[in-house]
Design a protein around this motif. Sequence first.
Motif, PDB file in Angstrom:
ATOM      1  N   GLU A 143       0.749  -1.322  -0.071  1.00 17.70           N
ATOM      2  CA  GLU A 143       0.038   0.265  -0.503  1.00 17.70           C
ATOM      3  C   GLU A 143       0.851   1.467   0.083  1.00 17.70           C
ATOM      4  O   GLU A 143       0.670   2.325  -0.470  1.00 17.70           O
ATOM      5  CB  GLU A 143      -1.177  -0.067   1.825  1.00 17.70           C
ATOM      6  N   ALA A 144       1.992   1.516   0.849  1.00 17.76           N
ATOM      7  CA  ALA A 144       2.650   2.288   0.205  1.00 17.76           C
ATOM      8  C   ALA A 144       3.821   2.279  -0.555  1.00 17.76           C
ATOM      9  O   ALA A 144       3.199   3.866  -1.213  1.00 17.76           O
ATOM     10  CB  ALA A 144       4.063   1.796   1.306  1.00 17.76           C
ATOM     11  N   ILE A 145       3.621   1.365  -1.506  1.00 20.58           N
ATOM     12  CA  ILE A 145       4.043   1.278  -2.804  1.00 20.58           C
ATOM     13  C   ILE A 145       3.204   2.349  -3.452  1.00 20.58           C
ATOM     14  O   ILE A 145       3.752   2.922  -4.775  1.00 20.58           O
ATOM     15  CB  ILE A 145       5.057  -0.203  -3.371  1.00 20.58           C
ATOM     16  N   GLY A 155       5.965   5.286 -11.442  1.00 21.36           N
ATOM     17  CA  GLY A 155       6.074   4.042 -11.677  1.00 21.36           C
ATOM     18  C   GLY A 155       6.721   2.674 -11.350  1.00 21.36           C
ATOM     19  O   GLY A 155       6.828   1.284 -11.964  1.00 21.36           O
ATOM     20  N   LYS A 156       7.920   3.056 -11.220  1.00 21.74           N
ATOM     21  CA  LYS A 156       8.958   2.322 -10.668  1.00 21.74           C
ATOM     22  C   LYS A 156       9.241   1.892  -9.303  1.00 21.74           C
ATOM     23  O   LYS A 156      10.040   3.388  -8.559  1.00 21.74           O
ATOM     24  CB  LYS A 156      10.529   2.654 -11.357  1.00 21.74           C
ATOM     25  N   VAL A 168       8.586  -8.771  -0.335  1.00 22.97           N
ATOM     26  CA  VAL A 168       8.495  -7.890  -2.507  1.00 22.97           C
ATOM     27  C   VAL A 168       7.946  -9.173  -3.005  1.00 22.97           C
ATOM     28  O   VAL A 168       7.112  -9.044  -3.806  1.00 22.97           O
ATOM     29  CB  VAL A 168      10.096  -9.183  -2.517  1.00 22.97           C
ATOM     30  N   SER A 169       7.636 -10.527  -2.530  1.00 20.74           N
ATOM     31  CA  SER A 169       6.415 -11.407  -3.651  1.00 20.74           C
ATOM     32  C   SER A 169       5.303 -10.743  -4.054  1.00 20.74           C
ATOM     33  O   SER A 169       4.369 -10.802  -3.997  1.00 20.74           O
ATOM     34  CB  SER A 169       6.392 -13.032  -2.956  1.00 20.74           C
ATOM     35  N   VAL A 170       4.613 -10.597  -2.375  1.00 17.63           N
ATOM     36  CA  VAL A 170       3.485  -9.637  -2.275  1.00 17.63           C
ATOM     37  C   VAL A 170       3.443  -8.051  -3.215  1.00 17.63           C
ATOM     38  O   VAL A 170       2.543  -8.526  -3.843  1.00 17.63           O
ATOM     39  CB  VAL A 170       3.068  -9.249  -0.498  1.00 17.63           C
ATOM     40  N   ALA A 171       4.710  -7.390  -3.143  1.00 12.96           N
ATOM     41  CA  ALA A 171       4.595  -6.206  -3.860  1.00 12.96           C
ATOM     42  C   ALA A 171       4.656  -6.701  -5.513  1.00 12.96           C
ATOM     43  O   ALA A 171       3.967  -6.156  -6.433  1.00 12.96           O
ATOM     44  CB  ALA A 171       6.581  -5.894  -3.953  1.00 12.96           C
ATOM     45  N   VAL A 210      12.481   1.407  -1.223  1.00  8.40           N
ATOM     46  CA  VAL A 210      11.713   0.471   0.102  1.00  8.40           C
ATOM     47  C   VAL A 210      13.039   0.121   0.783  1.00  8.40           C
ATOM     48  O   VAL A 210      13.546  -0.468   0.490  1.00  8.40           O
ATOM     49  CB  VAL A 210      10.946  -0.390  -0.171  1.00  8.40           C
ATOM     50  N   VAL A 211      13.104   0.351   2.011  1.00 14.08           N
ATOM     51  CA  VAL A 211      14.415  -0.328   2.750  1.00 14.08           C
ATOM     52  C   VAL A 211      13.734  -0.953   4.233  1.00 14.08           C
ATOM     53  O   VAL A 211      12.954  -0.037   4.381  1.00 14.08           O
ATOM     54  CB  VAL A 211      15.530   0.470   2.813  1.00 14.08           C
ATOM     55  N   GLN A 212      13.660  -2.414   4.537  1.00 10.08           N
ATOM     56  CA  GLN A 212      13.798  -2.469   5.660  1.00 10.08           C
ATOM     57  C   GLN A 212      14.476  -2.326   7.202  1.00 10.08           C
ATOM     58  O   GLN A 212      16.483  -1.866   6.451  1.00 10.08           O
ATOM     59  CB  GLN A 212      13.948  -4.246   5.578  1.00 10.08           C
TER      60      GLN A 212
END
Length: 452
Positions: A143-145, A155-156, A168-171, A210-212
């Motif tokens: 949702e953040a992306i 869009g990247k 990553v898989s969900v994204a 996106v960083v963890q």
Amino acid sequence: MRYLPLTPDDRRAMLATIGAASIDDLFVDVPEHARLSGPIDGLPNHASELAVERHMAALARQNVAAGDVPFFLGAGAYRHHVPASVDHLIQRGEFLTAYTPYQPEIAQGTLQMLFEFQTQVARLLGTDVANASMYDGSTACWEAIVMARRITRRGKAILSSGLHPHYVSVARTMATFTGDAIEATAPCLDAGPDTASLIDRIDDDTSCVVVQYPDILGRIGDLSDLAAACHAKKALLIAVVTEPVALGALKSPGEMDADIVVGEGQSIGVGLQFGGPYVGLFGCKQKYVRQMPGRLCGETVDADGKRGFVLTLSTREQHIRREKATSNICTNSGLCALAFSIHMTLLGEAGLRDLAAINHAGAVAAAERLARVPGVTLVNDAFFNEFTLELSKEARPVVRALADRGVLAGVSLGRLYPNEESLANGLVVAVTETTTAEDVETFATELEEVLA
């Protein structure tokens, strides 16, 4: 009433309406190998209730509970002590049966709880505002992306190699419906995160990075330079926190100028529960609040001047026209958010800091002890309560051998990254306040025998 009270004529009429020849046509997108061709082997067609209960109880006895053995699993879901008062309070009838307040102002208690939850989350993440929760950390990340896409009109998304591979898989899955380009790579067994590489990859087409924090290997990096690099290219920085207890010791992502901070709140108030339900955290800067998904509870006064609570923002598809909605999320994780808020209230700021200190000290002691085992190398140069070991053997069979010896030793990177041979010997180990010195010694002793 039967569970599906439909006649054959009902089914034929429904299929005709949607233009399908048979029910099987509804499953064409499911791969053939994933479909059942008949009844499940070993299960009778009919059984009494008592027989089913006995059978399910026998299956349940094969599970190993987290509290039964030395437990070092983490990688996004953590075993913490949840005070008994949390479960006692959330099981009160007023809370346990509560659902999404469709007439929200009637449910003042629910709204007040969510208002307090939002306040706690915003302070924890270091953001100006937080919403009333999401389903879990991985969907909050997506949702953040897509929120960054709306804000930047790009869009990247560039995903850190240290982002949990399930996130990553969900994204990737969700991006197939939006057309977003998802750039992601697997991590290397390096001591530090991939901040420099991320900065080099930001360009004018980038919507977000996106960083963890801490990342999947437990590594901790300063996000300030990355945030500055994102903003120089008019991109957003999204920080993902899978272990919120860490923020009792570490500077929050919001303090380092992250634009959106999301995470998994399971560590506070919510047990492991065989994988769910969990609670997603979502916070952002004030200027982006109208693009934030989900719902936002606010404080106001009524006609008599008394304190009251309302849904200030509710930009979801059930409340406004679908094409105007920021998200199709239909509810927040209310009960888990309540558990989070009660536990956080019991801890308080000082208690959270003390809990974080206990976690970190235990992890340091465990890392030092395990690093003395022949064939074990500590990868990290900084960590909170989770770190990565590089073993002299492939980690997956080592984890299995240790499980057979009664030690749940951690999460092998080969399990998370099955196609990355360079990570096969990596083992992610988590230590919390529930881990004892005896647990660590047992782990080290058994590990030395397995690696010998």
